[in-house]
Design a protein around this motif. Structure first.
Motif, mmCIF file in Angstrom:
data_model
loop_
_atom_site.group_PDB
_atom_site.id
_atom_site.type_symbol
_atom_site.label_atom_id
_atom_site.label_comp_id
_atom_site.label_asym_id
_atom_site.label_seq_id
_atom_site.Cartn_x
_atom_site.Cartn_y
_atom_site.Cartn_z
ATOM 1 N N SER A 94 83.037 -87.937 79.725
ATOM 2 C CA SER A 94 83.257 -89.179 78.959
ATOM 3 C C SER A 94 83.162 -88.956 77.446
ATOM 4 O O SER A 94 83.775 -89.688 76.669
ATOM 5 C CB SER A 94 82.294 -90.266 79.407
ATOM 6 O OG SER A 94 80.983 -89.796 79.249
ATOM 7 N N ALA B 106 93.460 -85.861 86.917
ATOM 8 C CA ALA B 106 92.777 -86.663 87.931
ATOM 9 C C ALA B 106 92.643 -85.798 89.179
ATOM 10 O O ALA B 106 93.632 -85.539 89.870
ATOM 11 C CB ALA B 106 93.583 -87.928 88.228
ATOM 12 N N ASN C 62 92.723 -93.471 88.539
ATOM 13 C CA ASN C 62 92.282 -92.668 87.393
ATOM 14 C C ASN C 62 93.494 -92.171 86.600
ATOM 15 O O ASN C 62 93.505 -92.204 85.365
ATOM 16 C CB ASN C 62 91.466 -91.458 87.865
ATOM 17 C CG ASN C 62 90.035 -91.841 88.267
ATOM 18 O OD1 ASN C 62 89.397 -92.658 87.611
ATOM 19 N ND2 ASN C 62 89.551 -91.255 89.334
ATOM 20 N N HIS D 4 94.410 -92.743 82.681
ATOM 21 C CA HIS D 4 94.685 -91.629 81.746
ATOM 22 C C HIS D 4 96.020 -91.877 81.028
ATOM 23 O O HIS D 4 96.125 -91.724 79.816
ATOM 24 C CB HIS D 4 94.776 -90.298 82.493
ATOM 25 C CG HIS D 4 93.481 -89.798 83.082
ATOM 26 N ND1 HIS D 4 92.278 -89.863 82.428
ATOM 27 C CD2 HIS D 4 93.213 -89.195 84.279
ATOM 28 C CE1 HIS D 4 91.324 -89.324 83.193
ATOM 29 N NE2 HIS D 4 91.869 -88.917 84.315
ATOM 30 N N SER E 261 88.929 -86.596 85.597
ATOM 31 C CA SER E 261 88.283 -87.566 86.496
ATOM 32 C C SER E 261 88.222 -87.021 87.917
ATOM 33 O O SER E 261 88.950 -86.082 88.269
ATOM 34 C CB SER E 261 89.057 -88.899 86.476
ATOM 35 O OG SER E 261 90.414 -88.665 86.745
ATOM 36 N N ASN E 262 87.360 -87.655 88.726
ATOM 37 C CA ASN E 262 87.201 -87.241 90.133
ATOM 38 C C ASN E 262 87.091 -88.494 91.014
ATOM 39 O O ASN E 262 87.359 -89.598 90.542
ATOM 40 C CB ASN E 262 85.983 -86.318 90.279
ATOM 41 C CG ASN E 262 84.661 -87.036 90.028
ATOM 42 O OD1 ASN E 262 84.631 -88.108 89.431
ATOM 43 N ND2 ASN E 262 83.569 -86.457 90.468
ATOM 44 N N ASN F 39 86.513 -92.995 86.721
ATOM 45 C CA ASN F 39 85.619 -91.918 87.154
ATOM 46 C C ASN F 39 85.736 -90.693 86.258
ATOM 47 O O ASN F 39 85.813 -89.559 86.743
ATOM 48 C CB ASN F 39 85.914 -91.536 88.612
ATOM 49 C CG ASN F 39 85.816 -92.725 89.541
ATOM 50 O OD1 ASN F 39 86.793 -93.119 90.174
ATOM 51 N ND2 ASN F 39 84.649 -93.320 89.607
ATOM 52 N N VAL F 40 85.737 -90.914 84.958
ATOM 53 C CA VAL F 40 85.851 -89.764 84.054
ATOM 54 C C VAL F 40 84.575 -88.925 84.155
ATOM 55 O O VAL F 40 83.480 -89.477 84.288
ATOM 56 C CB VAL F 40 86.105 -90.257 82.609
ATOM 57 C CG1 VAL F 40 84.914 -91.020 82.058
ATOM 58 C CG2 VAL F 40 86.506 -89.102 81.695
ATOM 59 N N ARG G 280 89.937 -95.784 79.367
ATOM 60 C CA ARG G 280 88.834 -95.030 79.948
ATOM 61 C C ARG G 280 89.018 -94.978 81.480
ATOM 62 O O ARG G 280 89.105 -96.033 82.119
ATOM 63 C CB ARG G 280 87.535 -95.759 79.595
ATOM 64 C CG ARG G 280 86.327 -94.958 79.770
ATOM 65 C CD ARG G 280 85.104 -95.817 79.466
ATOM 66 N NE ARG G 280 83.945 -95.025 79.739
ATOM 67 C CZ ARG G 280 83.392 -94.197 78.880
ATOM 68 N NH1 ARG G 280 83.851 -94.111 77.653
ATOM 69 N NH2 ARG G 280 82.372 -93.456 79.228
ATOM 70 N N ALA G 281 89.077 -93.802 82.042
ATOM 71 C CA ALA G 281 89.295 -93.697 83.493
ATOM 72 C C ALA G 281 88.027 -94.112 84.233
ATOM 73 O O ALA G 281 86.922 -93.808 83.785
ATOM 74 C CB ALA G 281 89.673 -92.266 83.851
#
Ligand code: GLV
Length: 344
Positions: free
Chosen positions: A328, A75, A312, A316, A97-98, A324-325, A321-322
Motif C-alpha cells: 500500500s 493482480a 483488484n 488498478h 494485490s492478492n 487487496n493491495v 486503491r485496490a
C-alpha cells in the motif's frame, strides 16, 4: 482508463465475466493446461496490458515489470505472492494485490483432508480396492494412527506453524478431534496468546511435542527450509508432517530421507520445493500422500478468487486503491504518481 488486462492463464469464469462487464479487453497467455506460459508470451502480454493478472505459476520479476512503463498493477489470483518481486514493483510504482481471506476455509478443510488421509491411509486403501486386492476383510488391514483420542484414549497434539488466517482456521477445526493445539509464529504471538484452546510453543518444543505438524507460513527468507533435517529429527517418530503452504518451507531432500528412514511416520504434501517437480525418491515413499497444490480448489472458492483478482485489476486500471493491495505504501511514491500521470 486503459482497457486492456493481460491474464496469464485462464482464470475461472466469474473473474473473466467481471472484466468483460467492465468493458475491458482481456488477452489470455495460456496455450494449454500443461505448459507453463512461455516467457516471450508473458513479456508480450505485459507490454500489451494496462494490468497483469498472474497466477502463482508465473514468476513476475523486476525485468518483466520494467517492460511496460504504463503497467498500472499486478493482480495475483492467489493469497500467496512469493512469485512476485514486490520490492521491485514498489520501486517501479506498481501496486500488487492478492486474494486473501476467500480461500481460508477451503484450505483449512483440505489440510484436514490430508491429515486424515495420511494418518488413516485413505489413498492406500483406495489403491488396494482398485487393484482388486480386497479379497477378505482383515483385522490387521490398513492399520493407521488415530487423530482423535481413539483407542488409546490419549488426546493428540496438533502443532500449527504459521498462525495467519489459515493456520488459525486449521487450529479451530482441531476442537472436533479433541486435540491439544500448539502454535508457533513469531509474527502472531499476540493472536496465539489470545486464542482460547491454543498454546504458544517455541519451534523446537512444538516439533518435539506434536503428533501432527501442519505448515501455514508465507514463504519468506525466514521460513525457507524452516523444516530441514534438524527440524525433522526433533519430531516424534510417530508424527506426521502436513504442508499446504509453500514447498520451499520444507527441505524436500531431507524429508525424503526422514520418510525413508521412518524417522517420522509420514507426510502429506500439497506443495513441493520445485513444483511441479518432486525431489528424487519422494514418489517411491509409501508413507506420503501427494496432491497437486489443490487446497483452495473448490468451485466456489476458485470462482470467488478469480472475481477478487478481477476487482483488484479493475481498481488498478482505474488508478484506485485496490481492495487487496499488498504494497500500500506504493500509492505515496513519486514513481506511482508518474506512472498514473502517464495515463496508463
Ligand atoms: C495458493 O497457494 C494461494 O496462495 O492462493
Amino acid at each position: 482508463m486503459p482497457s486492456r488486462v493481460f491474464v496469464t492463464r485462464r482464470i475461472p469464469k466469474p473473474g473473466l465475466d467481471l472484466l468483460a462487464a467492465a468493458g475491458v479487453r482481456t488477452r489470455i497467455g495460456q496455450t494449454d493446461d500443461e505448459t507453463a506460459v512461455p516467457r516471450a508470451v508473458l513479456e508480450d502480454g505485459v507490454r500489451w496490458g494496462g494490468v497483469l493478472v498472474s497466477l502463482l505459476t508465473e514468476p513476475v520479476d523486476a525485468a518483466l515489470l520494467a517492460l511496460n512503463p504504463r503497467l498500472l498493477g499486478v493482480a495475483n489470483c492467489a493469497v500467496g505472492y512469493d512469485n512476485i518481486d514486490v520490492a521491485a514493483a514498489t520501486a517501479l510504482g506498481i501496486p500488487v494485490s492478492n486474494t486473501p481471506g476467500i480461500l481460508t476455509d477451503s484450505t483449512a478443510d483440505f489440510t484436514w483432508a490430508l491429515l486424515l488421509a495420511v494418518a488413516r491411509r485413505v489413498p492406500e486403501g483406495d489403491a488396494y480396492v482398485r487393484a482388486g486386492r480386497y479379497k477378505l476383510w482383515g483385522v490387521n488391514l490398513m492399520l493407521g494412527a488415530d487423530v482423535s483420542p481413539g483407542g488409546s484414549g490419549q488426546r493428540k497434539v496438533l502443532g500449527v506453524i504459521g498462525y495467519g488466517r489459515i493456520g488459525a482456521a486449521v487450529a479451530r477445526r482441531a476442537a472436533g478431534f479433541e486435540m491439544d493445539v500448539l502454535a508457533y509464529d513469531p509474527e502472531a504471538r499476540a493472536r496465539i496468546d489470545a486464542d482460547p484452546g491454543v498454546a504458544w510453543a517455541e519451534l523446537d518444543d512444538l516439533l518435539a511435542q506434536s503428533d501432527f505438524v501442519t505448515l501455514h507460513p508465507a514463504l519468506t527468507d525466514r521460513t525457507r527450509h524452516l523444516i530441514d533435517a534438524r527440524a525433522l529429527r526433533r519430531m516424534k517418530r510417530t508424527a506426521y508432517l502436513i504442508n499446504v503452504a509453500r514447498g520451499p518451507v520444507v527441505d524436500e531432500a531431507a524429508l525424503v530421507a526422514a520418510l525413508r528412514g521412518r524417522r517420522i511416520a509420514g507426510a502429506a504434501l500439497d506443495v513441493f520445493e520445485r513444483e511441479p517437480a518432486l525431489a528424487p525418491g519422494l514418489l517411491e515413499c509409501d508413507n506420503v500422500v501427494l496432491a497437486p497444490h489443490m487446497a483452495s480448489a473448490s468451485v466456489d472458492t476458485r470462482g470467488r478468487m478469480a472475481a477478487a483478482a478481477a476487482e483488484n485489476a479493475l481498481a488498478h486500471l482505474r488508478g484506485e486503491r485496490a481492495p487487496n493491495v499488498v504494497n500500500s505504501g506504493v500509492y505515496e511514491t513519486a514513481a506511482y504518481r508518474e506512472r498514473t500521470a502517464a495515463g496508463g
